[in-house]
Design an enzyme around this catalytic site. Structure first.
Site, short mmCIF file in Angstrom:
data_model
loop_
_atom_site.label_atom_id
_atom_site.label_comp_id
_atom_site.label_asym_id
_atom_site.label_seq_id
_atom_site.Cartn_x
_atom_site.Cartn_y
_atom_site.Cartn_z
N CYS A 182 -14.20 -5.71 -2.73
CA CYS A 182 -14.01 -4.63 -3.70
C CYS A 182 -14.25 -5.21 -5.08
CB CYS A 182 -12.58 -4.10 -3.63
SG CYS A 182 -12.14 -3.52 -1.99
N HIS B 205 -11.17 -9.87 0.56
CA HIS B 205 -10.56 -8.89 -0.34
C HIS B 205 -10.66 -9.42 -1.75
CE1 HIS B 205 -9.03 -6.13 2.60
NE2 HIS B 205 -8.53 -7.12 3.32
#
Lengths: 467, 409
Positions: free
Chosen positions: B201, B159
């Site tokens: 991301c 992440h």
């Protein structure tokens, strides 16, 4: 008559030499060199053959020869003797080439000892002549000290064991003897070479620079200057030609120059061969550093291992200094007392450092026992000689037994082995002390003879009564 | 003092070899030249914990499998997995990790070597791996033992966000940390080329601060975009792979070890509509044309072979040391010293490169200079004649001694 005696003497000398060489060769052919190379008395971390082979293998595998703290010798020895550790000849024992090199080194050392001894004896006779004492001494038997010393060196069981046991002591001893021979015969490059190589191979022969300086400055052993003065005072005139020469600095400066040249040469060679592995600093750390810091505490015939196994870390450096200064302390007083006898001083120094070095072996004892032979005439009335001889025989028989009891059978412990090591050290100390006192007695005897003569010549009539 | 005059020519004679040796030693510290590509490394990092981040583990293990299939051995892969999915109690298929719902491939076979596992995957350890600053007790398998000829693939997944990557749900790796580590690596000559591939991301922001030359970086999404997972495996219960990695693997599954597909074909295979994000790559620090760089330069391990006619002395130990010296022939001896301790990894890579080819290169140099001095210096630089020189010096000592003793008498 004298000539015949000398001829017979020299024939029997060569017989003994050949016999000892043949004996070594026979022992070499025994299987595995009689396992002598695994004896702790023979092979120490500095002189061990297995470590030399390991260092050579490491070098061939492009690793530093000092990796793993196995090999602690000179890289030049690796180049010279390394290939001999792997070369095998069909049908011959395993390390025959290396053993042959040791035998040749022993032979060369013996020849050099003989030459130096003859040199010494000539100087001795010359001094006797200049003291007008020839007639007194001629009656008593004078042994050819050179031959005796060479034979003691060759036929000493310690030397034979060190040679057959594939240690590097024969080569180290050869360097020391080369240095003393060069100094005695005034061959200054040779003396410098011997001194540099001896110091390079093992650190301790560095203290031999003091006897070498005295040898080069003044010449071989001679009675003290005072005796000459006393002798000639009675004549009322000083016959200059018969006096020994004074101290000259020229040879010493040349010696310094040549030793500098040879050290630079040796250091450059070592630096090149170790360039990829840390260079000269690594070499000094692994050889001299290892000797001085006593890193390896495996048992040997010395006394340091037992002590440093139990000393606390906090005091380790202090005791290292104590043990090494123990050798250094003795240099100055002995030099002051025995400066007129540099070869004898060299013998005492060799005995001291063979006894007190960090990793002694029987090869080192072989050296000073051989040099002892130069002074058989002076030692003829040494006290405790039988005691020392029996002591040496006893220790050399008991020490392997105690080692076996301790390591292999487990019925003994380290104290058993260390006891024999302590006895050995005591014997060596007694030998050195008695040797020095025997030499001083000899000088007292000479002085008595001279002053006796002086008295005779002074009293005139009373001299007729002497035979 | 006459002997001093006598010994002056001898003095000069002795000084001459000393001068010779000194100049040879000085000659060797010549300037550094560009290194040859000699080995490939892969650092694969999965930074997420917890069962629902299964796909990150599967991403990393898929890359691991691909990279191994294309030739990089385990010794040169550092695999960092922050959690254990294969043996997780929630895994319906114990000891198996899939990256596709057809369960065709078990990524966690019996040949997976995880170097950093669980709580060992921290930012500190990651930076230590990159820069090579470890505690002394860290074993070799956990170190990135690359050198100046290495191509390193750095793949990170987990992440992330704007200029950061989350590690273990408790700490972050920031973009300037990464740029700093890469700069240190460049300073320490720990890589020749570096490919950073990030699948998180807003991945492209992670290499905003990179400036070191020879670094190529590609991220799965740009600033403000998310990277999405590809599909959900209803049997396992979680998403099993991310889109970016899925399409990367699709590209590689078509390849085998002999293909020379270029990096530009890899990068152009990413379709923004399929990825649902823009795969952005940064090639300004990377000076080479992407069309010319084969993917196996980073993802596989294919080396250049020089064919010669001479016999190959494989078993001689001296030669194995020399091969290391000769693979970096264009370098100076200075570099050989540094590479000596790292013998293990280079043996495989260098066995194809054989001395004679380099000798031809040498002779080309010699033809240009036509000087016996430079021939000697080149041979000396090779390192094989050092021992012979010392041998000569040693053997010369004895006759020198005899001559000097006789002369100075």
């Amino acid at each position: 008559m004298e000539k015949l005696k000398k001829k017979i003497g020299s024939i029997s000398f060569w017989k003994w030499v050949i016999a000892s060489v043949i004996f070594r060769l026979i022992l070499i052919y025994f299987p595995q060199n009689l396992n002598l190379s695994s004896r702790p008395e023979v092979s120490t971390p500095l002189t061990s053959f297995r470590r030399l082979a390991e260092g050579y293998w490491l070098k061939q595998s492009s690793m530093s020869p000092y990796a793993g703290s196995m090999y602690h010798g000179s890289p030049l020895l690796l180049l010279l003797l390394g290939p001999l550790t792997v070369k095998r000849i069909e049908g011959q024992p395993n390390h025959i080439l290396y053993s042959l090199v040791s035998v040749i080194a022993d032979l060369v050392s013996a020849m050099l000892i003989r030459a130096t001894g003859q040199n010494l004896q000539l100087a001795y006779l010359r001094t006797l002549g200049s003291l007008d004492l020839v007639k007194q001494i001629e009656g008593s038997e004078i042994h050819p000290s050179g031959d005796v010393a060479a034979l003691i060196y060759l036929c000493n069981p310690f030397t034979i064991v060190a040679c057959v046991g594939l240690s590097t002591s024969p080569i180290e001893n050869m360097a020391v003897i080369l240095c003393l021979y060069g100094a005695c015969s005034r061959l200054i490059p040779l003396a410098a070479f011997g001194w540099v190589i001896a110091t390079h191979l093992s650190l301790y022969p560095a203290i031999l620079i003091i006897p070498v300086i005295f040898l080069l400055g003044r010449g071989p052993d001679a009675p003290p200057w005072k005796l000459f003065l006393q002798r000639h005072q009675q004549n009322g005139m000083l016959n200059q030609s018969k006096l020994p020469p004074g101290f000259s600095w020229g040879p010493i400066i040349r010696f310094a120059f040549w030793s500098l040249v040879w050290s630079v040469y040796v250091l450059v060679l070592c630096g090149i061969s170790l360039k990829q592995f840390g260079g000269l600093w690594e070499m000094f750390k692994s050889t001299y550093g290892f000797i001085l810091t006593v890193e390896d505490l495996s048992p040997n015939i010395g006394v340091l291992w037992y002590f440093f196994a139990e000393v606390f870390e906090f005091f380790r450096s202090f005791f290292l200094i104590v043990f090494h200064v123990n050798i250094l302390f003795m240099i100055l007083p002995l030099a002051i007392r025995l400066h007129h006898r540099p070869c004898y001083l060299a013998f005492v120094y060799v005995a001291i450092f063979s006894m007190l070095k960090s990793y002694p072996s029987v090869g080192d004892s072989a050296l000073y026992l051989g040099l002892l032979g130069w002074f058989v005439n002076e030692f003829s009335d040494m006290q405790f000689s039988l005691f020392l001889f029996c002591g040496y025989v006893g220790v050399s028989l008991l020490s392997p037994v105690m080692h076996n009891l301790w390591i292999w059978r487990g019925t003994g412990n380290a104290n058993f082995y260390f006891a024999t090591a302590m006895v050995y050290a005591c014997l060596q100390i007694v030998l050195v002390v008695e040797g020095v006192s025997a030499m001083l007695n000899h000088e007292r005897k000479l002085r008595r003879l001279i002053t006796g003569k002086t008295q005779d010549s002074k009293s005139g009539l009373l001299s007729d009564s002497s035979p | 003092m006459e002997t001093f005059n006598n010994s002056k020519p001898i003095l000069l004679f002795l000084l001459l070899p000393c001068l010779l040796l000194y100049s040879l030693i000085a000659f060797n510290s010549s300037s550094v030249e560009a290194a040859m590509h000699t080995n490939n490394w892969a650092v694969l990092v999965c930074t997420s914990r917890f069962w629902f981040n299964y796909r990150h583990m599967a991403n990393t293990l898929s890359l691991y499998r691909t990279v191994k299939r294309l030739g990089i051995p385990d010794e040169r892969i550092i695999l960092m997995l922050a959690d254990d999915m294969a043996c997780n109690t929630r895994n319906k298929y114990p000891a198996q990790v899939f990256n596709n719902e057809n369960h065709r491939l078990n990524l966690y076979g019996d040949n997976v070597e995880v170097d950093y596992r669980g709580y060992e995957v921290t930012v500190e350890n990651f930076l230590r791996v990159l820069t090579g600053r470890h505690e002394t007790a860290v074993p070799r398998s956990k170190r990135l033992l690359s050198d100046e000829g290495s191509h390193i693939l750095l793949y990170m997944t987990g992440h992330g966000g704007d200029e950061f990557l989350k590690f273990q749900d408790s700490e972050e790796l920031q973009s300037h940390d990464l740029a700093d580590a890469v700069k240190q690596m460049k300073e320490k000559h720990r890589f020749k080329e570096l490919l950073i591939m990030v699948d998180t991301c807003q991945a492209a922001t992670l290499f905003n601060q990179l400036q070191s030359p020879g670094v190529l970086a590609i991220g799965s999404s740009m600033k403000g975009e998310n990277s999405y997972s590809h599909h959900l495996d209803s049997d396992v219960g979680v998403s099993v792979v991310d889109r970016f990695t899925y399409y990367t693997l699709a590209f590689f599954e078509r390849l085998n070890i002999y293909d020379n597909a270029s990096l530009s074909s890899l990068f152009s295979s990413y379709n923004p509509s399929l990825l649902m994000s823009t795969a952005y790559y940064r090639k300004d620090p990377y000076k080479r044309n992407l069309e010319e760089v084969p993917v196996t330069n980073f993802f596989g391990s294919v080396m250049e072979t020089i064919h010669t006619d001479a016999a190959y002395k494989a078993l001689s130990r001296i030669n194995s040391g020399r091969f290391e010296a000769q693979t970096s022939l264009d370098q100076s001896v200075h570099h050989i010293e540094r590479r000596m301790p790292m013998k293990v990894n280079d043996q495989e890579e260098t066995h194809n490169i054989i001395p004679e080819g380099n000798k031809q290169l040498l002779q080309g140099e010699e033809g240009a200079s036509k000087c016996p001095w430079s021939t000697f210096c080149n041979k000396f630089r090779k390192g094989e004649n050092v021992d012979i020189l010392v041998n000569y010096g040693l053997v010369a000592m004895i006759p020198l001694l005899v001559i000097l003793t006789w002369l100075v008498q």
